[in-house]
Design a protein around this motif. Structure first.
Motif, PDB file in Angstrom:
ATOM      1  N   GLY A 146      51.729 123.453  33.665  1.00  0.00           N
ATOM      2  CA  GLY A 146      52.635 124.146  32.741  1.00  0.00           C
ATOM      3  C   GLY A 146      53.588 125.059  33.492  1.00  0.00           C
ATOM      4  N   PHE A 147      53.040 125.798  34.444  1.00  0.00           N
ATOM      5  CA  PHE A 147      53.868 126.702  35.263  1.00  0.00           C
ATOM      6  C   PHE A 147      54.949 125.906  36.010  1.00  0.00           C
ATOM      7  CE2 PHE A 147      54.260 128.336  39.709  1.00  0.00           C
ATOM      8  CZ  PHE A 147      55.148 129.373  39.436  1.00  0.00           C
ATOM      9  N   LEU A 148      54.533 124.842  36.699  1.00  0.00           N
ATOM     10  CA  LEU A 148      55.494 124.084  37.512  1.00  0.00           C
ATOM     11  C   LEU A 148      56.574 123.420  36.663  1.00  0.00           C
ATOM     12  CD1 LEU A 148      53.091 122.481  40.156  1.00  0.00           C
ATOM     13  CD2 LEU A 148      54.836 124.238  40.584  1.00  0.00           C
ATOM     14  N   LEU A 149      56.226 123.064  35.422  1.00  0.00           N
ATOM     15  CA  LEU A 149      57.223 122.418  34.550  1.00  0.00           C
ATOM     16  C   LEU A 149      58.150 123.438  33.890  1.00  0.00           C
ATOM     17  CD1 LEU A 149      55.081 119.617  32.803  1.00  0.00           C
ATOM     18  CD2 LEU A 149      56.794 119.323  34.622  1.00  0.00           C
ATOM     19  N   SER A 150      57.778 124.722  33.975  1.00  0.00           N
ATOM     20  CA  SER A 150      58.543 125.751  33.254  1.00  0.00           C
ATOM     21  C   SER A 150      59.630 126.378  34.127  1.00  0.00           C
ATOM     22  CB  SER A 150      57.594 126.861  32.780  1.00  0.00           C
ATOM     23  OG  SER A 150      57.259 127.707  33.880  1.00  0.00           O
ATOM     24  N   ASP A 151      60.499 127.166  33.474  1.00  0.00           N
ATOM     25  CA  ASP A 151      61.560 127.855  34.213  1.00  0.00           C
ATOM     26  C   ASP A 151      61.009 128.969  35.101  1.00  0.00           C
ATOM     27  OD1 ASP A 151      63.306 126.165  33.018  1.00  0.00           O
ATOM     28  OD2 ASP A 151      64.015 127.600  31.518  1.00  0.00           O
ATOM     29  N   ALA A 152      59.751 129.362  34.888  1.00  0.00           N
ATOM     30  CA  ALA A 152      59.134 130.365  35.775  1.00  0.00           C
ATOM     31  C   ALA A 152      59.018 129.824  37.199  1.00  0.00           C
ATOM     32  CB  ALA A 152      57.755 130.767  35.244  1.00  0.00           C
ATOM     33  N   ALA A 153      59.065 128.501  37.340  1.00  0.00           N
ATOM     34  CA  ALA A 153      58.962 127.869  38.666  1.00  0.00           C
ATOM     35  C   ALA A 153      60.322 127.348  39.134  1.00  0.00           C
ATOM     36  CB  ALA A 153      57.950 126.730  38.615  1.00  0.00           C
ATOM     37  N   SER A 154      61.406 127.960  38.634  1.00  0.00           N
ATOM     38  CA  SER A 154      62.748 127.412  38.905  1.00  0.00           C
ATOM     39  C   SER A 154      63.090 127.330  40.396  1.00  0.00           C
ATOM     40  CB  SER A 154      63.819 128.227  38.162  1.00  0.00           C
ATOM     41  OG  SER A 154      63.707 129.586  38.532  1.00  0.00           O
ATOM     42  N   GLY A 155      62.436 128.148  41.215  1.00  0.00           N
ATOM     43  CA  GLY A 155      62.724 128.096  42.658  1.00  0.00           C
ATOM     44  C   GLY A 155      61.780 127.201  43.432  1.00  0.00           C
ATOM     45  N   ILE A 156      60.907 126.490  42.719  1.00  0.00           N
ATOM     46  CA  ILE A 156      59.872 125.703  43.408  1.00  0.00           C
ATOM     47  C   ILE A 156      60.140 124.216  43.231  1.00  0.00           C
ATOM     48  CG2 ILE A 156      57.393 125.233  43.579  1.00  0.00           C
ATOM     49  CD1 ILE A 156      56.880 127.981  42.328  1.00  0.00           C
ATOM     50  N   THR A 157      60.381 123.536  44.332  1.00  0.00           N
ATOM     51  CA  THR A 157      60.466 122.073  44.290  1.00  0.00           C
ATOM     52  C   THR A 157      59.978 121.488  45.611  1.00  0.00           C
ATOM     53  OG1 THR A 157      61.813 120.211  43.542  1.00  0.00           O
ATOM     54  CG2 THR A 157      62.861 121.710  45.133  1.00  0.00           C
ATOM     55  N   ALA A 158      59.575 120.213  45.566  1.00  0.00           N
ATOM     56  CA  ALA A 158      59.112 119.483  46.752  1.00  0.00           C
ATOM     57  C   ALA A 158      57.824 120.073  47.331  1.00  0.00           C
ATOM     58  CB  ALA A 158      60.213 119.436  47.814  1.00  0.00           C
ATOM     59  N   GLN A 159      57.002 120.673  46.465  1.00  0.00           N
ATOM     60  CA  GLN A 159      55.766 121.317  46.928  1.00  0.00           C
ATOM     61  C   GLN A 159      54.525 120.623  46.365  1.00  0.00           C
ATOM     62  OE1 GLN A 159      55.955 123.874  49.191  1.00  0.00           O
ATOM     63  NE2 GLN A 159      58.132 123.329  49.065  1.00  0.00           N
ATOM     64  N   LEU A 160      53.426 120.842  47.059  1.00  0.00           N
ATOM     65  CA  LEU A 160      52.109 120.442  46.550  1.00  0.00           C
ATOM     66  C   LEU A 160      51.336 121.729  46.289  1.00  0.00           C
ATOM     67  CD1 LEU A 160      49.623 118.615  46.060  1.00  0.00           C
ATOM     68  CD2 LEU A 160      49.298 118.529  48.552  1.00  0.00           C
ATOM     69  N   LEU A 161      51.006 121.973  45.025  1.00  0.00           N
ATOM     70  CA  LEU A 161      50.240 123.171  44.650  1.00  0.00           C
ATOM     71  C   LEU A 161      48.775 122.776  44.468  1.00  0.00           C
ATOM     72  CD1 LEU A 161      49.959 126.125  43.778  1.00  0.00           C
ATOM     73  CD2 LEU A 161      50.718 125.453  41.490  1.00  0.00           C
ATOM     74  N   MET A 162      47.926 123.263  45.358  1.00  0.00           N
ATOM     75  CA  MET A 162      46.507 122.933  45.255  1.00  0.00           C
ATOM     76  C   MET A 162      45.849 123.815  44.200  1.00  0.00           C
ATOM     77  SD  MET A 162      46.500 120.565  47.434  1.00  0.00           S
ATOM     78  CE  MET A 162      44.762 120.101  47.292  1.00  0.00           C
ATOM     79  N   VAL A 163      45.051 123.178  43.345  1.00  0.00           N
ATOM     80  CA  VAL A 163      44.252 123.915  42.362  1.00  0.00           C
ATOM     81  C   VAL A 163      42.815 123.475  42.617  1.00  0.00           C
ATOM     82  CG1 VAL A 163      43.985 124.542  39.927  1.00  0.00           C
ATOM     83  CG2 VAL A 163      46.206 123.734  40.765  1.00  0.00           C
ATOM     84  N   ASP A 164      42.263 124.013  43.692  1.00  0.00           N
ATOM     85  CA  ASP A 164      41.027 123.441  44.223  1.00  0.00           C
ATOM     86  C   ASP A 164      39.978 124.484  44.582  1.00  0.00           C
ATOM     87  OD1 ASP A 164      42.143 124.611  46.431  1.00  0.00           O
ATOM     88  OD2 ASP A 164      42.128 122.819  47.694  1.00  0.00           O
TER      89      ASP A 164
END
Ligand SMILES: NC(=O)c1ccc[n+]([C@@H]2O[C@H](COP(=O)([O-])OP(=O)(O)OC[C@H]3O[C@@H](n4cnc5c(N)ncnc54)[C@H](O)[C@@H]3O)[C@@H](O)[C@H]2O)c1
Length: 257
Positions: A233-251
Motif C-alpha cells: 500500500g505504501f509503495l503504491l501510494s503518493d507517500a512513496a513518490s520518491g521511491i522507484t526501482a527498489q526492492l523493499l524487504m518485509v522479512d
C-alpha cells in the motif's frame, strides 16, 4: 494534503494478481481500506469470494480470472478491466508458485513452469497493465520477489524459484529506471517467511523445518500477509513518490542477518 492522506488510494483502480492467495487477498483488503477500487485477479475463480467479502464490508471490489503465464489471457483481461473501470492506476503483480526439487533434478518442464508463472507472468502482467499508465504519465507498480531472490534460503531446494524471484527484483529495477521520467514507479516487495496456508502446512508436517526458519528470522516469528500488504500500500501510494526501482524487504530482518 496531510501526510496521512498521501497514503490513501481514493478512487484509484488497483489490480492485484494472485488475489485468491494469502498475500494477494490481504493486499486486496488493505488497498480497499485505503480507498482503492480493487480488481482481485487470479487464475482460480475462488478469487470471487475475496471481492465479495470486500464489497460486503463496504469497500469497492471486482474480480477477474486469468492466467498470468499466458500473455493473450493477460492482454484480454487488461482489455476487460479497462472496459469495466476505464483505467488502471496501480498494479500489484503478485501471482506466483513454489515447489521443492533438488537442483540437479529439475526436468525441462519443472524449470519452464516456474519461469512461465513467476517471471514471464510478472512481465506479461506489468507490460499489459502499465501500458495505460505510461500513456497517461502516472501510475505505480509493485511486484512480489522474495527473500529467496536475495539470499540462499535453507533447507528448501528450488533453484528455479530462487532465480525467478531474483529476476523479478531486477525486472523492477530495470523498468523502474526506464520509466522514472515517465511518471510510472516500479518497485518490488520481498516477503520473508509469511504466515500463509503453504507455510502452515510445513509447520504441521515438518516442525523441524519451521523451527529452523524461526531461528533464522530475527523477529522470531512469521511475517503476516497484512504486514506485506502494508508495504505494498505504501509503495503504491503518493507517500512513496520518491521511491522507484527498489526492492523493499518485509522479512523481519532475515535478509540482513
Ligand atoms: N508465503 C511466503 O512465505 C512467501 C515468501 C516470499 C514470497 N512469496 C511470494 O508471494 C506471492 C504470493 O504468495 P502466497 O504466499 O500468497 O501464496 P498463495 O499460493 O497463497 O497465492 C498465490 C496465488 O497465485 C495464484 N496463481 C498461481 N499461478 C497463477 C497463474 N499462472 N495465473 C494467475 N494466478 C496464479 C494462485 O492461484 C494463488 O491464489 C508469490 O509470488 C510467492 O512466491 C511468498
Amino acid at each position: 494534503m496531510s501526510a496521512v492522506d498521501k497514503l490513501r488510494l481514493d478512487d484509484r483502480v488497483a489490480v492485484v494478481t494472485g488475489a485468491a492467495g494469502g498475500i494477494g487477498s490481504a493486499a486486496c483488503r488493505h488497498l480497499a481500506s485505503l480507498g482503492a477500487s480493487v480488481v482481485a485477479a487470479d487464475r482460480d475463480e475462488s478469487v470471487r469470494a475475496v471481492a465479495e467479502e470486500i464489497a460486503a464490508a463496504g469497500g469497492r471490489a471486482d474480480w477477474i480470472a486469468f492466467d498470468v503465464s499466458d500473455s493473450a489471457s493477460v492482454d484480454a483481461a487488461r482489455d476487460e478491466v479497462l472496459s469495466r473501470h476505464g483505467r488502471v492506476d496501480a498494479l500489484f503483480a503478485n501471482a506466483g508458485m513454489s515447489y521443492e526439487r533438488p537442483g540437479a533434478e529439475h526436468s525441462d518442464e519443472d524449470w519452464r513452469r516456474v519461469m512461465r508463472i513467476n517471471l514471464d507472468g510478472v512481465y506479461f502482467t506489468i507490460r499489459a497493465f502499465a501500458a495505460g499508465m505510461l500513456e497517461r504519465g502516472r501510475g505505480a507498480v509493485v511486484a512480489t520477489s522474495s527473500i529467496a531472490g536475495v539470499k540462499v534460503v535453507r533447507p528448501e531446494l528450488h533453484v528455479g524459484y530462487d532465480v525467478s524471484k531474483a529476476g523479478v527484483a531486477h525486472m523492477c529495477r530495470v523498468l523502474g529506471v526506464e520509466w522514472a521520467r515517465r511518471g510510472v514507479r516500479v518497485n518490488a516487495v520481498g516477503p520473508g517467511y509469511t504466515d500463509t496456508v503453504m507455510l502452515t502446512e510445513v509447520g504441521i508436517k515438518q516442525p523441524e523445518v519451521m523451527a529452523r526458519w524461526m531461528d533464522d528470522q530475527p523477529i522470531g516469528r512469521l511475517v503476516s500477509p497484512a504486514e506485506i500488504a502494508n508495504a505494498v500500500g505504501f509503495l503504491l501510494s503518493d507517500a512513496a513518490s520518491g521511491i522507484t526501482a527498489q526492492l523493499l524487504m518485509v522479512d523481519g530482518g532475515y535478509s540482513a542477518a
